[in-house]
Design a protein around this motif. Structure first.
Motif, short mmCIF file in Angstrom:
data_model
loop_
_atom_site.label_atom_id
_atom_site.label_comp_id
_atom_site.label_asym_id
_atom_site.label_seq_id
_atom_site.Cartn_x
_atom_site.Cartn_y
_atom_site.Cartn_z
N TYR A 71 0.80 -0.96 0.03
CA TYR A 71 0.00 -0.10 -0.02
C TYR A 71 0.99 1.40 -0.08
CZ TYR A 71 -3.13 -3.65 1.66
OH TYR A 71 -3.94 -4.78 1.95
N TYR A 72 0.40 2.19 -0.76
CA TYR A 72 1.06 3.63 -0.50
C TYR A 72 2.47 3.79 -1.19
CZ TYR A 72 -3.46 4.51 1.85
OH TYR A 72 -4.52 4.84 2.15
N ASN A 73 2.75 2.60 -1.77
CA ASN A 73 4.22 2.80 -2.26
C ASN A 73 5.27 2.84 -1.24
OD1 ASN A 73 3.52 2.64 -4.97
ND2 ASN A 73 3.29 4.70 -5.24
N MET A 74 5.12 2.41 -0.24
CA MET A 74 6.03 2.52 0.80
C MET A 74 5.82 1.01 1.83
SD MET A 74 3.81 5.11 3.32
CE MET A 74 4.45 4.80 4.80
N THR A 75 6.81 1.08 2.76
CA THR A 75 6.87 -0.15 3.74
C THR A 75 6.10 0.31 4.81
OG1 THR A 75 8.86 -1.02 2.84
CG2 THR A 75 8.25 -1.65 4.92
N CYS A 76 5.08 -0.52 5.24
CA CYS A 76 4.41 0.00 6.55
C CYS A 76 4.02 -1.15 7.47
CB CYS A 76 3.05 0.75 6.41
SG CYS A 76 2.22 0.55 4.69
N GLU A 77 3.88 -0.75 8.62
CA GLU A 77 3.44 -1.94 9.51
C GLU A 77 1.67 -2.22 9.19
OE1 GLU A 77 5.37 -3.57 11.53
OE2 GLU A 77 7.01 -2.28 11.26
N LEU A 78 1.43 -3.35 9.28
CA LEU A 78 -0.03 -3.42 8.88
C LEU A 78 -0.70 -4.20 9.93
CD1 LEU A 78 -2.13 -3.79 6.56
CD2 LEU A 78 -1.40 -6.11 6.16
N PHE A 79 -1.73 -3.60 10.60
CA PHE A 79 -2.70 -4.00 11.63
C PHE A 79 -4.17 -4.35 10.95
CE2 PHE A 79 0.74 -1.55 13.41
CZ PHE A 79 0.81 -2.04 14.88
N THR A 80 -4.74 -5.43 11.48
CA THR A 80 -5.94 -5.77 10.99
C THR A 80 -7.30 -5.97 12.49
OG1 THR A 80 -7.28 -7.39 9.69
CG2 THR A 80 -5.30 -8.16 11.08
N THR A 81 -8.06 -5.98 12.02
CA THR A 81 -9.42 -6.15 12.86
C THR A 81 -9.62 -7.78 13.17
OG1 THR A 81 -11.07 -5.76 11.65
CG2 THR A 81 -10.61 -3.74 12.96
#
Length: 181
Positions: free
Chosen positions: A162-172
């Motif tokens: 997502y968003y052309n970047m490395t990010c931390e992903l959280f989910t419900t």
């Protein structure tokens, strides 16, 4: 778009008259430093109106970007949203997954408003049949990661989807996605 109410907050539609607040909040490095692959501050009123217009474009019958307002004082505090994630690529495309997120004015930090606003949005998402809901943060954005945990979200790991970047992903929902690219 429907307004949402929590104990201290009114989540309502952004209006063009709110552009001065949007400019004040998003012209601050400390607010935008964790927003997008290339964080950029707003410089003038026209850019603030453009931001409001871009938020309207991301809305549909279930997804929205709300102004966060103190119910007691009427003071604007920030933004909370439930929108489709943007998939990495050139150009970025709307993904199937839904994201919850928040941006608060520094004057509102440390009062639990992000957690309260996001809780109201996640309740709305559940009532609307949107599940799971994701959140993405910069790896170094410990404050937003703490909000995700207070919301009961599960950390999945890092992703560059997502968003052309490395990010931390959280989910419900735990176990609902894999963290890779």
């Amino acid at each position: 778009m429907r307004s949402l109410i929590s104990p201290r907050l009114l989540l309502r539609e952004w209006e063009d008259k709110d552009a001065d607040f949007v400019l004040d909040m998003y012209s601050r490095d400390e607010v935008v430093r964790f927003l997008g692959a290339r964080p950029q501050v707003l410089h003038d009123h026209d850019e603030a109106l453009g931001r409001l217009a871009s938020w309207r474009e991301r809305q549909d019958e279930k997804h929205a970007v709300w102004a966060v307002q103190d119910r007691r004082t009427g003071r604007l505090l920030g933004t909370v949203f439930l929108v489709r994630l943007l998939a990495s690529g050139e150009p970025m495309q709307t993904a199937a997954e839904t994201e919850v997120g928040w941006h608060l004015h520094p004057d509102a930090w440390g009062n639990g408003y992000a957690t309260e606003a996001a809780t109201a949005v996640l309740s709305y998402a559940a009532r609307s049949g949107i599940s799971p809901v994701f959140a993405v943060t910069y790896p170094e954005n410990a404050a937003s990661q703490a909000v995700c945990r207070r919301l009961g979200m599960t950390h999945v790991g890092q992703t560059d989807r997502y968003y052309n970047m490395t990010c931390e992903l959280f989910t419900t929902k735990s176990g609902s996605v894999k963290s890779g690219s």
